[in-house]
Scaffold this motif. Sequence first.
Motif, mmCIF file in Angstrom:
data_model
loop_
_atom_site.group_PDB
_atom_site.id
_atom_site.type_symbol
_atom_site.label_atom_id
_atom_site.label_comp_id
_atom_site.label_asym_id
_atom_site.label_seq_id
_atom_site.Cartn_x
_atom_site.Cartn_y
_atom_site.Cartn_z
ATOM 1 N N VAL A 81 0.834 -1.200 0.000
ATOM 2 C CA VAL A 81 0.000 0.000 0.000
ATOM 3 C C VAL A 81 0.873 1.257 0.000
ATOM 4 C CG1 VAL A 81 -2.004 -1.100 1.046
ATOM 5 C CG2 VAL A 81 -0.323 -0.004 2.518
ATOM 6 N N ARG A 82 2.039 1.177 0.612
ATOM 7 C CA ARG A 82 2.967 2.309 0.540
ATOM 8 C C ARG A 82 3.422 2.529 -0.899
ATOM 9 N NH1 ARG A 82 5.013 4.381 5.262
ATOM 10 N NH2 ARG A 82 4.762 3.156 7.190
ATOM 11 N N GLY B 35 0.292 3.947 -3.024
ATOM 12 C CA GLY B 35 -0.074 5.325 -2.716
ATOM 13 C C GLY B 35 -1.445 5.695 -3.235
ATOM 14 N N ASP B 36 -1.510 6.824 -3.968
ATOM 15 C CA ASP B 36 -2.815 7.310 -4.420
ATOM 16 C C ASP B 36 -3.369 6.543 -5.612
ATOM 17 O OD1 ASP B 36 -1.248 8.218 -6.498
ATOM 18 O OD2 ASP B 36 -1.617 10.351 -6.134
ATOM 19 N N LEU C 278 -2.452 2.229 5.503
ATOM 20 C CA LEU C 278 -3.334 2.627 4.413
ATOM 21 C C LEU C 278 -3.803 4.065 4.620
ATOM 22 C CD1 LEU C 278 -4.937 1.750 1.857
ATOM 23 C CD2 LEU C 278 -6.759 0.995 3.410
ATOM 24 N N THR D 174 -1.248 6.715 3.696
ATOM 25 C CA THR D 174 -1.104 7.009 2.270
ATOM 26 C C THR D 174 -2.109 8.050 1.801
ATOM 27 O OG1 THR D 174 -2.667 5.329 1.442
ATOM 28 C CG2 THR D 174 -0.389 4.604 1.915
ATOM 29 N N TYR E 220 -5.494 7.407 1.944
ATOM 30 C CA TYR E 220 -6.721 6.742 1.498
ATOM 31 C C TYR E 220 -7.865 7.039 2.453
ATOM 32 C CZ TYR E 220 -9.931 3.180 -0.193
ATOM 33 O OH TYR E 220 -11.034 2.534 -0.707
#
Length: 322
Positions: A212-213, A216-217, A274, A277, A279
């Motif tokens: 998830v790092r 990112g977006d 998460l 990031t 989210y």
Amino acid sequence: MRMSLVTDCLGYMSLEKMTDTAASLGYESLEFACGNWSNAPHVDLDGLLESNIRREDFLNTLKSRGLEIEVLNCSGNQLSPNDDGRAHQEVVMKTFRLAELLGVKTIVMMSGLPGGGPQETTPNWITTCWPPINNEILNWQWNEVAFPYWEKTVKQAEDYGIEKIALENHGSQLVYNAETLFKLRNHVGKMIGMNFDPSHLLWMGGDPILAVRALGDAIYHVHAKDSRFEKGIVETAGVLETKTFESISNRSWNYVALGHGHDTTWWKEFFSVLSMTGYKGAVSLENEDLTMDPLTALIKATTVLKESLPKDFANRKIVKTI
């Protein structure tokens, strides 16, 4: 982050009973499957497309229980080089049309998997670089099939007012991790992002927290689903498992209810990272645990989800309908 539910886990319930159950458990939105690899237990795709009254009734059923549609899901293999691929593509386009009519802006689907060449009739998932022909196959799949398909599909989605297509990182698909997602996204644009399902990366041997790092977006949607390596089998068999999901006692890994593969501490870290990031979207619980009945699995998984999400549930009004 919003609590969402993939409604297939309660596919044996009517729409009314399912929404009652989801609301009573504290879910805020729902992810509806429209066909292909799902039998679409709560969506009559053709009926909703044809009738404004049916669409209004469908939306009122949700609204009366404090729920809304999070995404529509049409996961299948529209790149399959046979009749299945053509049928799946038809459902994709119908789902795009329904999304426009319902005001849904995000679609969840799979990237698809072509055959191994122009004369093939079955999909071919390349997972190793050897023998050398594998690289030729993979290049053909991307350059001759996937890139042209997604260039066209992104434009079609835009025509229907869709803003995001979230591709699930699933095995037997061209997009199954961060690297393959970015390969497609960098070619066709930011309409494409990931529906990140940690359970798939887990059985492939990856680390979802690090993933998830890396994403990112580019994360547009998240499935909350767990998987577990089965002790005494995975150590000798490895993770490349071909036994059917129903053969749970003989498989090297299984999909399990949230918390039954990785404990709450792991899930707390996952959702915390998460959140780091940026989210702020939905976390959609998906249950495919065959070791217990669906409702029991859902209730147990929901408890873990509530404990793990960086969200205050204390002041949320729960609709008690069951």
